[in-house]
Scaffold this motif. Structure first.
Motif, PDB file in Angstrom:
ATOM      1  N   ALA A 139       0.832  -1.207   0.000  1.00  0.00           N
ATOM      2  CA  ALA A 139       0.000   0.000   0.000  1.00  0.00           C
ATOM      3  C   ALA A 139       0.859   1.246   0.000  1.00  0.00           C
ATOM      4  O   ALA A 139       0.600   2.216  -0.740  1.00  0.00           O
ATOM      5  N   TRP A 140       1.874   1.198   0.826  1.00  0.00           N
ATOM      6  CA  TRP A 140       2.772   2.368   0.869  1.00  0.00           C
ATOM      7  C   TRP A 140       3.477   2.562  -0.458  1.00  0.00           C
ATOM      8  O   TRP A 140       3.650   3.694  -0.922  1.00  0.00           O
ATOM      9  N   GLN A 141       3.870   1.451  -1.099  1.00  0.00           N
ATOM     10  CA  GLN A 141       4.533   1.543  -2.392  1.00  0.00           C
ATOM     11  C   GLN A 141       3.585   2.114  -3.459  1.00  0.00           C
ATOM     12  O   GLN A 141       3.981   2.957  -4.269  1.00  0.00           O
ATOM     13  N   PHE A 142       2.282   1.663  -3.447  1.00  0.00           N
ATOM     14  CA  PHE A 142       1.310   2.194  -4.397  1.00  0.00           C
ATOM     15  C   PHE A 142       1.086   3.682  -4.173  1.00  0.00           C
ATOM     16  O   PHE A 142       1.077   4.484  -5.121  1.00  0.00           O
ATOM     17  N   ASP A 143       0.858   4.048  -2.906  1.00  0.00           N
ATOM     18  CA  ASP A 143       0.683   5.475  -2.592  1.00  0.00           C
ATOM     19  C   ASP A 143       1.898   6.270  -3.022  1.00  0.00           C
ATOM     20  O   ASP A 143       1.783   7.404  -3.534  1.00  0.00           O
ATOM     21  N   THR A 144       3.050   5.682  -2.809  1.00  0.00           N
ATOM     22  CA  THR A 144       4.273   6.387  -3.183  1.00  0.00           C
ATOM     23  C   THR A 144       4.376   6.589  -4.676  1.00  0.00           C
ATOM     24  O   THR A 144       4.747   7.673  -5.166  1.00  0.00           O
ATOM     25  N   VAL A 203       1.819   6.674  -6.882  1.00  0.00           N
ATOM     26  CA  VAL A 203       0.810   7.658  -7.309  1.00  0.00           C
ATOM     27  C   VAL A 203       1.262   9.061  -6.958  1.00  0.00           C
ATOM     28  O   VAL A 203       1.171   9.994  -7.768  1.00  0.00           O
ATOM     29  N   ALA A 204       1.736   9.222  -5.724  1.00  0.00           N
ATOM     30  CA  ALA A 204       2.191  10.550  -5.307  1.00  0.00           C
ATOM     31  C   ALA A 204       3.364  10.999  -6.151  1.00  0.00           C
ATOM     32  O   ALA A 204       3.488  12.194  -6.499  1.00  0.00           O
ATOM     33  N   GLU A 205       4.245  10.034  -6.531  1.00  0.00           N
ATOM     34  CA  GLU A 205       5.397  10.406  -7.342  1.00  0.00           C
ATOM     35  C   GLU A 205       4.962  10.836  -8.740  1.00  0.00           C
ATOM     36  O   GLU A 205       5.503  11.817  -9.295  1.00  0.00           O
ATOM     37  N   ARG A 214       5.260  18.960 -11.278  1.00  0.00           N
ATOM     38  CA  ARG A 214       6.594  19.574 -11.428  1.00  0.00           C
ATOM     39  C   ARG A 214       6.845  19.929 -12.894  1.00  0.00           C
ATOM     40  O   ARG A 214       7.436  20.983 -13.197  1.00  0.00           O
ATOM     41  N   LYS A 215       6.341  19.096 -13.845  1.00  0.00           N
ATOM     42  CA  LYS A 215       6.540  19.374 -15.261  1.00  0.00           C
ATOM     43  C   LYS A 215       5.817  20.648 -15.671  1.00  0.00           C
ATOM     44  O   LYS A 215       6.384  21.522 -16.348  1.00  0.00           O
TER      45      LYS A 215
END
Length: 461
Positions: free
Chosen positions: A297-302, A304-306, A313-314
């Motif tokens: 879950a943390w990896q998925f959230d990470t 998506v957030a990334e 940022r673009k």
């Protein structure tokens, strides 16, 4: 005493150790009449002729030296040996005591030397106990001479090789008899476990014989130092094994019970450890599953957030680039306007600076010309003033000062004059030297004389 076909190794070992100990305690001395080690042929010859060399009177454990010749001899006794010296026709001894040396006449005198050191008797008593079983009791007795005047009368010290041999043999027999009597009233276990009754019985009997009862003179003049029992060994190896079996069986039972208890405790501990291990394994797996889910879950959230962060940022970067380009264009135009204004101001300042430079050059030239004129005027004034001052100084000089100045210049004048080849004397008289005119007239005369002399010295044409 009965023995079995199977030997008792421990008994054989004890007997062998006893034999070695007796051999170590036995004195190592030469045969009677043998000269000391290293004695040469002259010593043997003097001994055969009865010479005055030192010799051994009584071979044995005591080193007694006899010196002298024929009837006039001296007996030298070591300080740790008892001696009794008797003479024919005398009822009482002449000398008796510890380490007493004396004169000796072989024709009428006799003496006896006995060691005074403590003696040790080793005892091996083969006994029969109350159960009619053979037991070997090993011990030792230490004794010494307490009253030599009583001991030499009651005991036999006549063995020259070992004066204590018969006494030791008698005491050993008495000690073995006492041990056998005491062991006959005791059981096998009592003999093996408690040796103090045997020691007390043996000590009491030996002291009654050696020292006498109640310190009377009925004793042998000896003193029992100590009595000890070292070993008590059962002669029958089968009986020895049977005696050890109950204890061994009891210890085996205790060991087996302890082993069973240990195995049971180990089994329980192993089950508990296995259950604990399985419980921990399940708990670890559950924790790992939870951690794995949280990690995904943390990896998925990470991720998506990334992605959101990268998109934002673009766009931010694109907007920032556009704003930077617009700002750059505005800045370039502003810089161009400022550059034109600065160029116009710079042209105006350059014209003003050239005009100012020309004006300054003209002012400088005028000022320089004015300075030259003023300098020439000042120089002319200074020359006029200098001339006036010199005239004033010349007018103010007195004849005396002029005369002193002329006198001061005479050495220089004389140094510049050529060396005279002849001496001419000019007499100046009649003039008034107090005035300048008189002094100048005299100088003119001198100068004329010198000039005529110089002209006369010049070669003709």
């Amino acid at each position: 005493m009965s023995t079995t076909g199977k030997g008792n190794a421990y008994l054989d070992q004890v007997v062998a150790q006893q034999a070695v100990l007796e051999d170590d305690l036995r004195s190592r001395r030469g045969a009677p009449g043998e000269p000391p080690p290293g004695a040469g042929p002259l010593v043997k010859r003097e001994r055969a002729l009865g010479g005055a060399v030192a010799e051994k009177a009584t071979p044995g454990p005591v080193d007694v030296r006899i010196t002298g010749f024929w009837r006039w001899k001296n007996v030298l006794v070591p300080p740790n040996a008892f001696v009794v010296h008797t003479r024919r026709g005398r009822e009482n001894p002449l000398h008796i005591g510890l380490g007493v040396s004396f004169r000796f006449n072989p024709a009428t005198d006799s003496f006896l030397v006995v060691p005074g050191a403590t003696q040790t008797i080793l005892i091996n008593a083969y006994c029969i106990c109350r159960e009619l079983q053979g037991v070997l009791v090993q011990g030792y007795v230490q004794w010494g001479i307490q009253s030599f005047p009583t001991a030499y009368r009651k005991l036999d010290f006549g063995d020259q090789a070992d004066p204590m041999r018969l006494v030791n043999l008698q005491l050993r027999e008495q000690a073995e008899a006492a041990i056998k009597d005491k062991v006959a009233t005791m059981g096998v276990r009592d003999v093996l476990s408690d040796k103090q009754p045997i020691i007390e019985e043996l000590t009491a009997r030996l002291r009654a014989v050696a020292e006498g009862e109640d310190n009377t003179d009925q004793g042998l003049g000896l003193r029992i130092v100590t009595v000890q029992i070292k070993e008590a060994v059962v002669s029958s190896s089968r009986l020895w094994e049977n005696l050890q079996k109950p204890y061994r069986a009891e210890q085996g039972q205790v060991a087996r019970l302890a082993e069973l208890e240990s195995e049971e405790a180990i089994a329980q501990r192993e089950m508990a450890a296995e259950r604990l291990k399985e419980t921990q394994r399940l708990e670890y797996e559950r924790e790992l599953a939870e951690l794995r889910a949280r990690n995904e879950a943390w990896q998925f959230d990470t991720e998506v957030a990334e992605r959101l962060r990268r998109t934002q940022r673009k766009h931010d970067d694109t907007r920032a680039v556009a704003e930077l380009e617009t700002e750059t264009t505005r800045h370039a135009l502003r810089m161009e306007r400022e550059r034109h204004a600065e160029e116009a101001e710079t042209g105006r300042l350059r014209i003003e600076r050239e005009r100012e430079l020309k004006r300054l050059e003209l002012d400088g030239e005028l000022e320089l010309a004015r300075s030259h004129v003023l300098a020439d005027h000042e120089r002319a004034l200074l020359d006029v003033e200098r001339t006036r001052l010199r005239a004033d100084i010349d007018n103010q000089q007195t004849p005396a000062s002029l005369q002193a100045k002329l006198i001061g210049l005479l050495p220089e004048i004389m140094a510049k004059l050529p060396k005279p080849e002849e001496l001419r004397m000019v007499s100046i008289n009649g003039g008034d030297r107090t005035t300048v005119s008189g002094l100048l007239a005299e100088l003119a005369v001198v100068v004329g004389v010198l000039r005529s002399a110089i002209d006369g010295d010049k070669p003709g044409p």
